[in-house]
Write a protein that holds these residues in place. Structure first.
Motif, PDB file in Angstrom:
ATOM      1  N   ASP A  82       0.006  -1.562  -0.089  1.00 50.83           N
ATOM      2  CA  ASP A  82       0.020   0.094  -0.625  1.00 50.83           C
ATOM      3  C   ASP A  82       0.899   1.086  -0.113  1.00 50.83           C
ATOM      4  O   ASP A  82       0.537   2.119   0.624  1.00 50.83           O
ATOM      5  N   THR A  83       1.715   1.368   0.001  1.00 51.41           N
ATOM      6  CA  THR A  83       3.118   2.590  -0.211  1.00 51.41           C
ATOM      7  C   THR A  83       2.736   3.291  -1.816  1.00 51.41           C
ATOM      8  O   THR A  83       2.481   3.830  -2.278  1.00 51.41           O
ATOM      9  N   ALA A  84       1.882   1.739  -2.427  1.00 51.89           N
ATOM     10  CA  ALA A  84       1.908   2.602  -3.698  1.00 51.89           C
ATOM     11  C   ALA A  84       0.419   3.482  -4.038  1.00 51.89           C
ATOM     12  O   ALA A  84       0.061   3.187  -2.983  1.00 51.89           O
ATOM     13  N   GLU A  85       1.301   4.161  -4.244  1.00 51.35           N
ATOM     14  CA  GLU A  85       0.344   5.806  -5.378  1.00 51.35           C
ATOM     15  C   GLU A  85      -0.743   5.251  -4.865  1.00 51.35           C
ATOM     16  O   GLU A  85      -2.053   4.496  -5.506  1.00 51.35           O
ATOM     17  N   GLU A  86      -2.180   6.117  -4.073  1.00 50.23           N
ATOM     18  CA  GLU A  86      -3.329   5.909  -3.886  1.00 50.23           C
ATOM     19  C   GLU A  86      -3.920   7.128  -4.408  1.00 50.23           C
ATOM     20  O   GLU A  86      -4.912   6.162  -4.826  1.00 50.23           O
ATOM     21  N   GLY A  87      -3.979   7.912  -5.452  1.00 52.77           N
ATOM     22  CA  GLY A  87      -4.838   8.466  -6.195  1.00 52.77           C
ATOM     23  C   GLY A  87      -4.721   8.226  -7.644  1.00 52.77           C
ATOM     24  O   GLY A  87      -6.376   7.929  -8.036  1.00 52.77           O
ATOM     25  N   MET A  88      -3.837   7.612  -7.681  1.00 50.98           N
ATOM     26  CA  MET A  88      -3.897   7.311  -9.308  1.00 50.98           C
ATOM     27  C   MET A  88      -4.121   5.140  -9.528  1.00 50.98           C
ATOM     28  O   MET A  88      -4.711   5.049 -10.256  1.00 50.98           O
ATOM     29  N   ALA A  89      -3.493   4.705  -8.743  1.00 50.34           N
ATOM     30  CA  ALA A  89      -3.987   3.708  -8.477  1.00 50.34           C
ATOM     31  C   ALA A  89      -4.226   2.859  -7.644  1.00 50.34           C
ATOM     32  O   ALA A  89      -4.332   3.012  -6.231  1.00 50.34           O
ATOM     33  N   PRO A 126      -0.567  18.997  -3.021  1.00 49.17           N
ATOM     34  CA  PRO A 126      -1.596  19.968  -3.461  1.00 49.17           C
ATOM     35  C   PRO A 126      -0.788  20.037  -4.573  1.00 49.17           C
ATOM     36  O   PRO A 126      -1.489  20.293  -6.126  1.00 49.17           O
ATOM     37  N   ARG A 127      -0.318  19.477  -4.776  1.00 49.57           N
ATOM     38  CA  ARG A 127       1.337  19.443  -6.321  1.00 49.57           C
ATOM     39  C   ARG A 127       0.075  17.615  -7.128  1.00 49.57           C
ATOM     40  O   ARG A 127       0.270  17.684  -8.534  1.00 49.57           O
ATOM     41  N   ARG A 128      -0.603  17.340  -6.102  1.00 48.68           N
ATOM     42  CA  ARG A 128      -1.289  16.172  -7.066  1.00 48.68           C
ATOM     43  C   ARG A 128      -2.300  15.715  -6.632  1.00 48.68           C
ATOM     44  O   ARG A 128      -2.779  15.291  -5.957  1.00 48.68           O
ATOM     45  N   PRO A 129      -3.858  16.895  -6.336  1.00 49.27           N
ATOM     46  CA  PRO A 129      -4.981  16.849  -6.510  1.00 49.27           C
ATOM     47  C   PRO A 129      -5.520  15.448  -6.820  1.00 49.27           C
ATOM     48  O   PRO A 129      -5.221  15.039  -7.530  1.00 49.27           O
ATOM     49  N   LYS A 130      -6.494  14.922  -5.673  1.00 49.51           N
ATOM     50  CA  LYS A 130      -7.385  13.716  -5.770  1.00 49.51           C
ATOM     51  C   LYS A 130      -5.788  12.535  -5.323  1.00 49.51           C
ATOM     52  O   LYS A 130      -7.138  11.247  -5.847  1.00 49.51           O
ATOM     53  N   ALA A 189      -8.606  11.779 -11.873  1.00 43.28           N
ATOM     54  CA  ALA A 189      -8.508  11.344 -14.108  1.00 43.28           C
ATOM     55  C   ALA A 189      -7.863   9.519 -13.986  1.00 43.28           C
ATOM     56  O   ALA A 189      -8.511   9.046 -15.306  1.00 43.28           O
ATOM     57  N   GLY A 190      -7.505   9.514 -13.839  1.00 45.70           N
ATOM     58  CA  GLY A 190      -6.996   7.523 -13.863  1.00 45.70           C
ATOM     59  C   GLY A 190      -7.879   6.782 -13.014  1.00 45.70           C
ATOM     60  O   GLY A 190      -7.537   7.547 -11.837  1.00 45.70           O
ATOM     61  N   MET A 191      -8.309   5.977 -13.209  1.00 43.74           N
ATOM     62  CA  MET A 191      -9.273   5.295 -12.912  1.00 43.74           C
ATOM     63  C   MET A 191      -8.946   3.801 -13.005  1.00 43.74           C
ATOM     64  O   MET A 191      -9.691   2.879 -11.894  1.00 43.74           O
ATOM     65  N   ASP A 232       0.816   4.483  -8.220  1.00 38.84           N
ATOM     66  CA  ASP A 232       0.574   5.942  -9.615  1.00 38.84           C
ATOM     67  C   ASP A 232       1.765   5.919  -9.965  1.00 38.84           C
ATOM     68  O   ASP A 232       1.689   6.322 -10.851  1.00 38.84           O
ATOM     69  N   GLU A 233       2.184   4.445 -10.333  1.00 34.75           N
ATOM     70  CA  GLU A 233       2.704   3.997 -11.087  1.00 34.75           C
ATOM     71  C   GLU A 233       2.215   4.351 -12.892  1.00 34.75           C
ATOM     72  O   GLU A 233       3.324   5.227 -13.217  1.00 34.75           O
ATOM     73  N   ALA A 234       1.658   4.490 -13.364  1.00 33.50           N
ATOM     74  CA  ALA A 234       0.866   4.821 -14.458  1.00 33.50           C
ATOM     75  C   ALA A 234       0.516   6.275 -14.642  1.00 33.50           C
ATOM     76  O   ALA A 234      -0.406   6.685 -14.296  1.00 33.50           O
ATOM     77  N   GLU A 235       0.954   6.655 -15.864  1.00 29.84           N
ATOM     78  CA  GLU A 235       0.212   8.338 -16.429  1.00 29.84           C
ATOM     79  C   GLU A 235      -1.347   8.037 -16.268  1.00 29.84           C
ATOM     80  O   GLU A 235      -1.967   6.797 -16.373  1.00 29.84           O
ATOM     81  N   PRO A 236      -2.008   8.926 -15.503  1.00 32.14           N
ATOM     82  CA  PRO A 236      -3.417   9.207 -16.012  1.00 32.14           C
ATOM     83  C   PRO A 236      -3.786   9.441 -17.481  1.00 32.14           C
ATOM     84  O   PRO A 236      -2.896   9.366 -17.790  1.00 32.14           O
ATOM     85  N   PRO A 237      -4.935   7.896 -18.121  1.00 33.48           N
ATOM     86  CA  PRO A 237      -5.226   8.259 -19.440  1.00 33.48           C
ATOM     87  C   PRO A 237      -5.398   9.553 -20.171  1.00 33.48           C
ATOM     88  O   PRO A 237      -5.733  10.468 -18.774  1.00 33.48           O
ATOM     89  N   ALA A 238      -5.564   9.728 -20.959  1.00 34.17           N
ATOM     90  CA  ALA A 238      -5.919  11.063 -21.257  1.00 34.17           C
ATOM     91  C   ALA A 238      -6.827  10.802 -21.726  1.00 34.17           C
ATOM     92  O   ALA A 238      -7.801  11.948 -22.194  1.00 34.17           O
ATOM     93  N   ASP A 239      -8.304  10.109 -22.052  1.00 31.07           N
ATOM     94  CA  ASP A 239      -9.257  10.384 -22.030  1.00 31.07           C
ATOM     95  C   ASP A 239      -9.927   9.353 -20.875  1.00 31.07           C
ATOM     96  O   ASP A 239     -10.307   8.284 -21.199  1.00 31.07           O
ATOM     97  N   PRO A 240      -9.657   9.920 -19.540  1.00 33.37           N
ATOM     98  CA  PRO A 240     -10.736   9.271 -18.555  1.00 33.37           C
ATOM     99  C   PRO A 240     -12.095   8.749 -18.687  1.00 33.37           C
ATOM    100  O   PRO A 240     -12.645   8.989 -19.652  1.00 33.37           O
ATOM    101  N   GLU A 241     -13.091   7.930 -18.020  1.00 41.13           N
ATOM    102  CA  GLU A 241     -13.878   7.129 -18.083  1.00 41.13           C
ATOM    103  C   GLU A 241     -14.870   7.982 -18.035  1.00 41.13           C
ATOM    104  O   GLU A 241     -15.051   8.274 -16.643  1.00 41.13           O
ATOM    105  N   SER A 242     -15.674   8.275 -19.001  1.00 45.87           N
ATOM    106  CA  SER A 242     -16.668   9.501 -19.006  1.00 45.87           C
ATOM    107  C   SER A 242     -17.941   8.955 -18.748  1.00 45.87           C
ATOM    108  O   SER A 242     -19.316   9.456 -18.998  1.00 45.87           O
TER     109      SER A 242
END
Length: 515
Positions: free
Chosen positions: A22-29, A325-329, A187-189, A109-119
């Motif tokens: 769980d040290t892996a990043e929380e917001g991205m993944a 604050p540099r990585r909101p959400k 952004a990344g789901m 949070d290893e992966a970049e957020p997708p350019a087109d998040p789930e809509s």
């Protein structure tokens, strides 16, 4: 293998489990935990006041399918005999919120957020229909909450190998019916989907243990306050989940499965919302904390000290989720690395995880004056004054942080217990906390520290090394045991300890995913 932080103080604040890795990043993944959905607070103020003025946003509308209302206010819909999965099918009432933990299926949070998040569109046309199978009458076995545990486990087993598709359907259904909720999520789901499935598995796996499940769900309910989750959100989440099961399982989905999930979720939502409401009376949804000190000890490791704007009540060995604050959400679980201090400062040790968004921001871009956001403290009280057993602590990398906090507390109160610390790293230079441990040992004479470095050098990542060394040192059956570090190391050490027949109730696991 999935492990969860175990707290023997199951009734205390913050007993929600944290996943291995769980040290892996929380917001991205991770970041458990989870934590499954980890949305951040929406920008508009919430009607519920908090002690520091930090308030999440209110729900903005959102319809719920017609039907009767459960005892926790979650709307339930009628089972339709024609039961198809088309757009006209009324969704069932409520669904599980996602977990942290925190702290396997490690969210990262290893992966970049997708350019087109789930809509809000699923891969299946809304009008496509799947007939729901009608199960033959069966004897229903119930758990302590009256759950049909057999039906719940059947659905999880039937979805095996399709968990990501199930989670995709859930979020597509949710955002299609409640588009305003999309802003609560990063952004990344990908990580959100992983956490949702992990939480479902965790809940179903604990359905036979009322104490464990209540503690887990109560922790989730409290922790979700920091994301802006309020009671009104639970009904559309439930509808989206039950509909996702219908869509993904198709003809395998039966009336019994539907009834089991609606009934189970009604109870889950009641526990989570009740816990959140009680917590709101005493604590803010989150704590703002200003960074007053930032120092990189290694190229990829930094020590951060921050001062919360209001009292932050934690115990040594606990962790909390942190948002920069540099990585909101985006949130990451970090252990508190110091015992509570008179000046109110809290300390974190952060290692950048690959291309991790949150960890890299904390290590390389954070500076004094930044204001971090801290979630409620969770996890195990390492310096539990009610225990009389000696302590065995096993740590790798930044997993040493909560152990340092516990040792500081034991030293301050002149605790008489003996403590053995086995501390592993890639090489001696990576044992950054060794001077601090040695300094504590000068004053706290009941401390023994054993550094562990592979004789083969930093390229040797054999997970068995630590377990073999700890096992060879003696019999630990009369000790409380705390583990924190890389998943392979923790698992290998656990195997050796279990071979010594150490009671599970004396073992606490934490995990940091990588050295």
């Amino acid at each position: 293998m999935t492990m969860w932080t175990h707290s023997r103080a199951a009734k205390r604040r913050g007993t929600a489990g944290r996943q291995v890795g769980d040290t892996a990043e929380e917001g991205m993944a991770g970041e458990a935990v989870p934590d499954v959905n980890q949305p951040a607070a929406a920008p508009e103020p919430r009607t519920e006041p908090t002690t520091n003025g930090n308030v999440p946003a209110p729900a903005r509308g959102g319809g719920v399918a017609p039907g009767h209302t459960g005892h926790n206010g979650v709307d339930h819909v009628r089972w339709m005999e024609s039961n198809t999965n088309g757009a006209s099918h009324e969704p069932a009432g409520s669904a599980l919120m996602s977990a942290d933990v925190a702290g396997a299926g490690a969210a990262s949070d290893e992966a970049e957020p997708p350019a087109d998040p789930e809509s809000g569109t699923s891969g299946e046309a809304p009008g496509s229909s799947v007939v729901v199978a009608q199960a033959a009458p069966q004897q229903v076995r119930t758990g302590p909450f009256g759950f049909d545990t057999v039906a719940l486990r059947e659905t999880i087993d039937m979805a095996d190998g399709r968990h990501d598709q199930l989670a995709q359907r859930f979020y597509s259904n949710l955002f299609a019916s409640q588009p305003e909720l999309r802003e609560l999520f990063p952004a990344g789901m990908e990580a959100q989907r992983s956490r949702l499935v992990t939480a479902l598995i965790r809940v179903v796996g604990s359905a036979d243990s009322q104490e464990d499940l209540e503690a887990f769900l109560a922790g989730l309910g409290r922790d979700h306050r920091k994301f802006g989750v309020i009671t009104e959100h639970y009904a559309p989440l439930g509808s989206a989940l039950v509909l996702a099961f219908r869509q993904e399982l198709g003809e395998q989905w039966t009336r019994r499965h539907e009834k089991a999930w609606i009934q189970a979720y009604d109870t889950m939502a009641m526990i989570m919302t009740g816990s959140a409401e009680r917590d709101a009376v005493m604590w803010p949804a989150w704590w703002d904390a200003e960074v007053v000190f930032h120092r990189r000890l290694l190229d990829d490791l930094a020590i951060i000290q921050a001062r919360p704007h209001t009292d932050f009540p934690y115990r040594p060995g606990q962790y909390c989720y942190v948002m920069s604050p540099r990585r909101p959400k985006m949130w990451r679980a970090l252990s508190l690395a110091s015992a509570p201090r008179d000046d109110g400062l809290v300390e974190f040790h952060v290692r950048a995880v690959g291309a991790g968004w949150v960890s890299s921001a904390l290590v390389w871009r954070t500076e004094a004056g930044d204001v971090l956001r801290l979630g409620a403290p969770q996890g195990y009280d390492l310096a539990n004054p009610r225990s009389e057993r000696d302590l065995l602590c096993i740590a790798g990398g930044v997993g040493i942080a909560p152990i340092l906090a516990g040792l500081q507390e034991l030293e301050q109160r002149l605790d008489g217990r003996r403590v053995h610390v086995f501390y592993a790293g890639r090489d001696r230079d990576s044992l950054y906390a060794l001077p601090h441990l040695e300094s504590i040992g000068v004053r706290y004479r009941r401390l023994t520290v054993v550094p562990v470095v592979s004789p083969e050098g930093p390229e040797d990542r054999s997970p068995d090394l630590m377990g073999n060394i700890v096992s060879a040192y003696g019999d630990w059956r009369q000790h409380d045991v705390y583990l924190a570090g890389p998943t392979p190391m923790v698992q290998a050490a656990l195997t050796r300890l279990r071979e010594q027949q150490i009671p599970e109730g004396q073992i606490v696991c934490d995990d940091y995913g990588t050295w």
